[in-house]
Design a protein around this motif. Structure first.
Motif, PDB file in Angstrom:
ATOM      1  N   THR A  14      16.721 -12.496 -24.114  1.00 52.85           N
ATOM      2  CA  THR A  14      14.979 -12.798 -24.179  1.00 52.85           C
ATOM      3  C   THR A  14      14.658 -11.460 -24.881  1.00 52.85           C
ATOM      4  OG1 THR A  14      12.778 -14.123 -24.417  1.00 52.85           O
ATOM      5  CG2 THR A  14      13.771 -12.643 -22.817  1.00 52.85           C
ATOM      6  N   GLU A  15      13.710 -11.785 -26.453  1.00 51.94           N
ATOM      7  CA  GLU A  15      12.847 -10.742 -27.356  1.00 51.94           C
ATOM      8  C   GLU A  15      11.687 -10.404 -26.632  1.00 51.94           C
ATOM      9  OE1 GLU A  15      13.528 -10.346 -31.764  1.00 51.94           O
ATOM     10  OE2 GLU A  15      15.455 -11.759 -31.524  1.00 51.94           O
ATOM     11  N   GLU A  16      11.545 -11.786 -25.604  1.00 50.30           N
ATOM     12  CA  GLU A  16      10.046 -11.298 -24.678  1.00 50.30           C
ATOM     13  C   GLU A  16       9.761 -11.815 -23.807  1.00 50.30           C
ATOM     14  OE1 GLU A  16       7.245  -9.084 -25.024  1.00 50.30           O
ATOM     15  OE2 GLU A  16       8.027  -9.592 -26.809  1.00 50.30           O
ATOM     16  N   ALA A  17      10.777 -11.014 -22.936  1.00 52.27           N
ATOM     17  CA  ALA A  17      10.417 -11.215 -21.471  1.00 52.27           C
ATOM     18  C   ALA A  17       9.150 -11.631 -21.371  1.00 52.27           C
ATOM     19  CB  ALA A  17      11.063  -9.800 -20.760  1.00 52.27           C
ATOM     20  N   ARG A  24      15.013  -7.741 -22.965  1.00 51.47           N
ATOM     21  CA  ARG A  24      15.882  -7.758 -21.470  1.00 51.47           C
ATOM     22  C   ARG A  24      17.018  -9.043 -21.897  1.00 51.47           C
ATOM     23  NH1 ARG A  24      11.730  -6.457 -17.870  1.00 51.47           N
ATOM     24  NH2 ARG A  24      12.847  -6.700 -16.439  1.00 51.47           N
ATOM     25  N   LEU A  25      17.632  -8.913 -21.149  1.00 56.35           N
ATOM     26  CA  LEU A  25      18.465  -9.917 -20.703  1.00 56.35           C
ATOM     27  C   LEU A  25      18.729 -10.810 -20.016  1.00 56.35           C
ATOM     28  CD1 LEU A  25      22.035  -6.949 -20.299  1.00 56.35           C
ATOM     29  CD2 LEU A  25      21.775  -8.851 -22.058  1.00 56.35           C
ATOM     30  N   LEU A  26      18.941 -11.929 -19.780  1.00 59.30           N
ATOM     31  CA  LEU A  26      19.140 -12.785 -18.798  1.00 59.30           C
ATOM     32  C   LEU A  26      19.736 -13.573 -17.949  1.00 59.30           C
ATOM     33  CD1 LEU A  26      16.667 -15.104 -20.900  1.00 59.30           C
ATOM     34  CD2 LEU A  26      15.685 -13.545 -19.167  1.00 59.30           C
ATOM     35  N   PRO A  60      15.073 -12.417 -15.457  1.00 54.81           N
ATOM     36  CA  PRO A  60      14.938 -10.945 -15.976  1.00 54.81           C
ATOM     37  C   PRO A  60      15.843 -10.025 -15.844  1.00 54.81           C
ATOM     38  CG  PRO A  60      12.926 -11.432 -16.282  1.00 54.81           C
ATOM     39  CD  PRO A  60      13.582 -12.217 -15.331  1.00 54.81           C
ATOM     40  N   LEU A  61      16.879  -8.949 -16.526  1.00 48.14           N
ATOM     41  CA  LEU A  61      17.260  -8.274 -15.631  1.00 48.14           C
ATOM     42  C   LEU A  61      16.439  -7.024 -16.108  1.00 48.14           C
ATOM     43  CD1 LEU A  61      21.019  -8.640 -16.309  1.00 48.14           C
ATOM     44  CD2 LEU A  61      19.925  -9.674 -14.309  1.00 48.14           C
TER      45      LEU A  61
END
Length: 154
Positions: A14-17, A24-26, A60-61
């Motif tokens: 996502t470009e906005e966690a 963030r990677l999900l 979110p990672l």
């Protein structure tokens, strides 16, 4: 006209966690064994030691990790991969990043301008949004994740 930003794989980042943390990677976390998966898993827990019965929830990672390994890609991929032989080949850098909080290593490209000479095993890096490809015919920008050294410029 603004181009449409489209993730190369839907649901992987996502470009906005949700926590306001930016890109963030999900992944997904199993509620029964707390194992975290990336790429995400939506069907079942892949942990063979899981007692079962858990739910998989999106998480979110970590936005940062440490370089576990890296290399460069200096040649065009051979068949069966599709590659335009008339397009100029651009070497790229691959980075394997250990996310200590999740106990996993994630692979991705380095951000533009970051080469193997800029990296070292153990160096702290952060995940950032990047562009994989731009399609002028459809006005689409295909987005992905990349890694850059902490303190690097965008």
């Amino acid at each position: 006209m603004a181009r449409t930003r489209t993730p190369v794989v839907s649901g992987w980042f996502t470009e906005e966690a949700p926590d306001g943390g930016g890109f963030r990677l999900l992944g997904t976390r199993c509620s029964a064994c707390t194992a975290v998966f990336f790429p995400r898993e939506d069907a079942y827990c892949r942990n063979p030691r899981c007692p079962g019965g858990g739910e998989l929830a999106e998480v979110p990672l970590s936005p940062r990790g440490r370089v576990w390994s890296y290399t460069d890609g200096r040649y065009r991929p051979p068949a069966p991969y599709v590659s335009d032989p008339d397009a100029p080949w651009e070497p790229y850098t691959l980075v394997a990043v250990e996310l200590a909080a999740e106990g996993m290593v994630v692979l991705g490209q380095a951000a533009p301008g970051v080469g193997v000479a800029d990296l070292a095993v153990g160096m702290e890096v952060e995940v950032v949004g990047g562009v994989l490809n731009e399609d002028a015919d459809t006005d689409t920008v295909w987005t992905t994740w990349q890694f850059r050294p902490v303190g690097g410029t965008e």
